[in-house]
Design a protein around this motif. Structure first.
Motif, PDB file in Angstrom:
ATOM      1  N   SER A 126      -1.681  47.953  36.686  1.00 45.86           N
ATOM      2  CA  SER A 126      -0.362  48.544  36.932  1.00 45.86           C
ATOM      3  C   SER A 126       0.340  48.902  35.628  1.00 45.86           C
ATOM      4  O   SER A 126       0.031  48.360  34.561  1.00 45.86           O
TER       5      SER A 126
ATOM      6  N   SER B  63      -1.476  54.098  33.929  1.00 41.93           N
ATOM      7  CA  SER B  63      -1.614  53.490  35.255  1.00 41.93           C
ATOM      8  C   SER B  63      -1.911  54.537  36.326  1.00 41.93           C
ATOM      9  O   SER B  63      -2.445  54.211  37.379  1.00 41.93           O
ATOM     10  N   ARG B  64      -1.592  55.777  36.048  1.00 45.54           N
ATOM     11  CA  ARG B  64      -1.845  56.863  37.019  1.00 45.54           C
ATOM     12  C   ARG B  64      -3.226  57.453  36.867  1.00 45.54           C
ATOM     13  O   ARG B  64      -3.641  58.264  37.681  1.00 45.54           O
TER      14      ARG B  64
ATOM     15  N   GLU C 255     -14.221  53.695  30.433  1.00 46.83           N
ATOM     16  CA  GLU C 255     -15.048  53.019  31.439  1.00 46.83           C
ATOM     17  C   GLU C 255     -16.527  53.040  31.076  1.00 46.83           C
ATOM     18  O   GLU C 255     -17.239  52.074  31.273  1.00 46.83           O
TER      19      GLU C 255
ATOM     20  N   LYS D 202      -8.607  50.368  34.158  1.00 47.03           N
ATOM     21  CA  LYS D 202      -8.756  50.842  35.529  1.00 47.03           C
ATOM     22  C   LYS D 202      -8.091  49.850  36.482  1.00 47.03           C
ATOM     23  O   LYS D 202      -8.288  48.639  36.372  1.00 47.03           O
ATOM     24  N   ASN D 203      -7.301  50.383  37.393  1.00 43.31           N
ATOM     25  CA  ASN D 203      -6.611  49.589  38.415  1.00 43.31           C
ATOM     26  C   ASN D 203      -5.649  48.552  37.834  1.00 43.31           C
ATOM     27  O   ASN D 203      -5.485  47.470  38.395  1.00 43.31           O
TER      28      ASN D 203
END
Length: 97
Positions: A54, A95-96, A38, A51-52
């Motif tokens: 699935s 994804s977690r 990020e 990020k975010n």
């Protein structure tokens, strides 16, 4: 006959270790984080954020890279180094996070 028995034991032992090998999704994900962090992503960058996203979206993108359905410079080479099961495991892990 003894040779056949020894060969059977060797093959069975090898298969057993393969079946019981665990996929270390966390270790694979460290490779992903080298580029997909990020803090280092520029909005103009072609490197997408994870990020975010699935697990299914990540898994599908990885499979698309692996099977040359999605063009890129580096990702197809990286994805081809892993089995479909490993890619699914790392997608779930990422994804977690």
């Amino acid at each position: 006959m003894k040779r056949i028995c020894y060969a059977t034991v060797l093959v069975a032992g090898s298969l057993s270790s393969i079946v019981h090998a665990e996929i270390d999704a966390r270790a694979i994900a460290f490779n992903c984080r080298n580029c997909h962090t990020e803090s280092s992503l520029d909005p103009k960058s072609s490197i997408s954020s994870l990020k975010n996203v699935s697990a299914q979206q990540i898994r599908q993108a990885l499979l698309d890279f692996k099977y040359d359905r999605k063009p890129a410079t580096l990702m197809p080479r990286l994805a081809k180094g892993y089995s479909d099961e490993e890619l699914a495991a790392v997608a779930e892990y990422l994804s977690r996070k």
